[in-house]
Design a protein around this motif. Sequence first.
Motif, short mmCIF file in Angstrom:
data_model
loop_
_atom_site.label_atom_id
_atom_site.label_comp_id
_atom_site.label_asym_id
_atom_site.label_seq_id
_atom_site.Cartn_x
_atom_site.Cartn_y
_atom_site.Cartn_z
N SER A 89 -21.07 18.83 -0.93
CA SER A 89 -22.28 19.66 -0.63
C SER A 89 -23.47 18.64 -0.32
O SER A 89 -23.53 17.73 -0.98
CB SER A 89 -22.49 20.59 -1.99
N VAL A 90 -24.46 19.18 0.19
CA VAL A 90 -25.52 18.12 0.80
C VAL A 90 -26.87 19.05 0.05
O VAL A 90 -27.01 20.00 0.19
CB VAL A 90 -25.75 18.27 2.31
N THR A 91 -27.39 18.20 -0.67
CA THR A 91 -28.76 18.60 -1.37
C THR A 91 -30.12 18.25 -0.76
O THR A 91 -31.25 18.75 -1.20
CB THR A 91 -28.66 18.07 -2.92
N GLY A 92 -29.85 17.13 -0.16
CA GLY A 92 -31.24 16.74 0.63
C GLY A 92 -31.10 15.73 1.76
O GLY A 92 -29.98 15.03 1.71
N VAL A 93 -31.97 15.63 2.77
CA VAL A 93 -31.85 14.79 3.76
C VAL A 93 -33.34 13.94 4.15
O VAL A 93 -34.19 14.86 4.46
CB VAL A 93 -31.33 15.39 5.21
N VAL A 94 -33.64 12.91 3.91
CA VAL A 94 -34.91 12.28 3.95
C VAL A 94 -34.95 11.12 4.53
O VAL A 94 -34.02 10.66 5.06
CB VAL A 94 -35.33 12.22 2.37
N ASN A 95 -36.14 10.57 4.92
CA ASN A 95 -36.38 9.42 5.52
C ASN A 95 -36.02 8.41 4.42
O ASN A 95 -36.25 8.29 3.36
CB ASN A 95 -37.89 9.17 5.80
N ASP A 96 -35.19 7.25 5.09
CA ASP A 96 -34.38 6.13 4.08
C ASP A 96 -35.55 5.22 3.85
O ASP A 96 -35.21 4.64 2.65
CB ASP A 96 -33.30 5.85 4.75
N ALA A 97 -36.70 5.18 4.25
CA ALA A 97 -37.57 4.06 3.82
C ALA A 97 -38.52 4.72 2.76
O ALA A 97 -38.83 4.15 1.95
CB ALA A 97 -38.42 3.69 5.17
N SER A 98 -39.04 5.91 2.95
CA SER A 98 -39.89 6.60 2.22
C SER A 98 -39.27 7.66 1.17
O SER A 98 -39.81 7.93 0.29
CB SER A 98 -41.09 7.39 2.85
N PHE A 99 -37.86 7.88 1.49
CA PHE A 99 -37.30 8.85 0.60
C PHE A 99 -38.19 10.18 0.60
O PHE A 99 -38.28 10.71 -0.50
CB PHE A 99 -37.09 8.47 -0.92
N ALA A 100 -38.78 10.44 1.85
CA ALA A 100 -39.57 11.92 1.86
C ALA A 100 -39.36 12.28 3.29
O ALA A 100 -38.99 11.64 4.23
CB ALA A 100 -40.90 11.58 1.61
N SER A 101 -39.68 13.58 3.47
CA SER A 101 -39.60 14.21 4.92
C SER A 101 -41.01 13.75 5.44
O SER A 101 -42.02 13.46 4.83
CB SER A 101 -39.67 15.55 4.66
N PRO A 102 -41.02 13.98 6.87
CA PRO A 102 -39.94 14.03 7.63
C PRO A 102 -39.33 13.10 8.07
O PRO A 102 -39.42 11.91 7.79
CB PRO A 102 -40.57 14.81 8.84
N ILE A 103 -38.14 13.35 8.84
CA ILE A 103 -37.44 12.40 9.33
C ILE A 103 -37.60 12.16 10.91
O ILE A 103 -37.84 13.12 11.53
CB ILE A 103 -35.82 12.39 9.18
N ALA A 104 -37.52 11.25 11.39
CA ALA A 104 -37.90 10.83 12.79
C ALA A 104 -36.65 10.02 13.61
O ALA A 104 -35.96 9.60 12.95
CB ALA A 104 -39.26 9.86 12.92
#
Length: 255
Positions: free
Chosen positions: A208-223
């Motif tokens: 189960s996936v609970t979140g997908v974020v930017n790995d540098a900032s651990f925040a959205s959005p991803i680019a």
Amino acid sequence: MPRQKKLFLKAFLAIAAIAPIVAYAIVPGPGYTGAPGDSPTGCITSGCHTGIPNSGQGSVKIAASGGLTYVPGQTQQISVTITDPTEKKYGFQLTARVDSNPKTTGAGLLNPGSDGYAQVECTNGSKAPATGCTGGTLEWINHTVAGYNASNSAPGSFTYTFIWTPPAANAGTVTLYAAAEAVTGADVVTGTQTYLTTLQLSPLAPPSVTGVVNDASFASPIASGSWVAIFGANLAPAGDSRTWNPSAEIFDGKL
């Protein structure tokens, strides 16, 4: 009848009587794993081996590539290792059973490896097709004559490997039951050791996936072109890890 013919007939009958016993001792029929419904003492039975299970100086161990868990329908490699420094050749038999009804319900499919050292049998003793036995779900995988003859290649121990495919749907806990023989290498039933063991496997919950974020900032959005961190549960088997190789897999900071 002339005496010479009588002696020849007696010798022929004696050989004919012994041959099935020798063949049976080398490659067992189904039902000797110690599982519910099987012989509780493995191959220690009339016409086969003698003694008391697990009383020798060795052991038998089952290992699964998925550890102590399984994912429904996802293939695993199973290994059975027999160890006994006092003996010279080694054989085994294994069956997989659903814990909720272990006497009559098999757990998934067993298939031999490519080395020719194992074979799968159905309840009636026939060779099982890769798609499973008909008329029931019980299967037994055991050594072949080739496997038995090769088992003295590593004195004191030998490992058989093969493939297990769990049930396609969650079947609850399942148990692999194995019996092993450590023998002298002679076609006799005495002077041998029998070992029994089990391995219980639990179904792994679906990922189960609970979140997908930017790995540098651990925040959205991803680019596009950025590192991404994925959070969740059961995304990989317990203890599984992967380290990237910077020299071969990362170029200019990108995979």
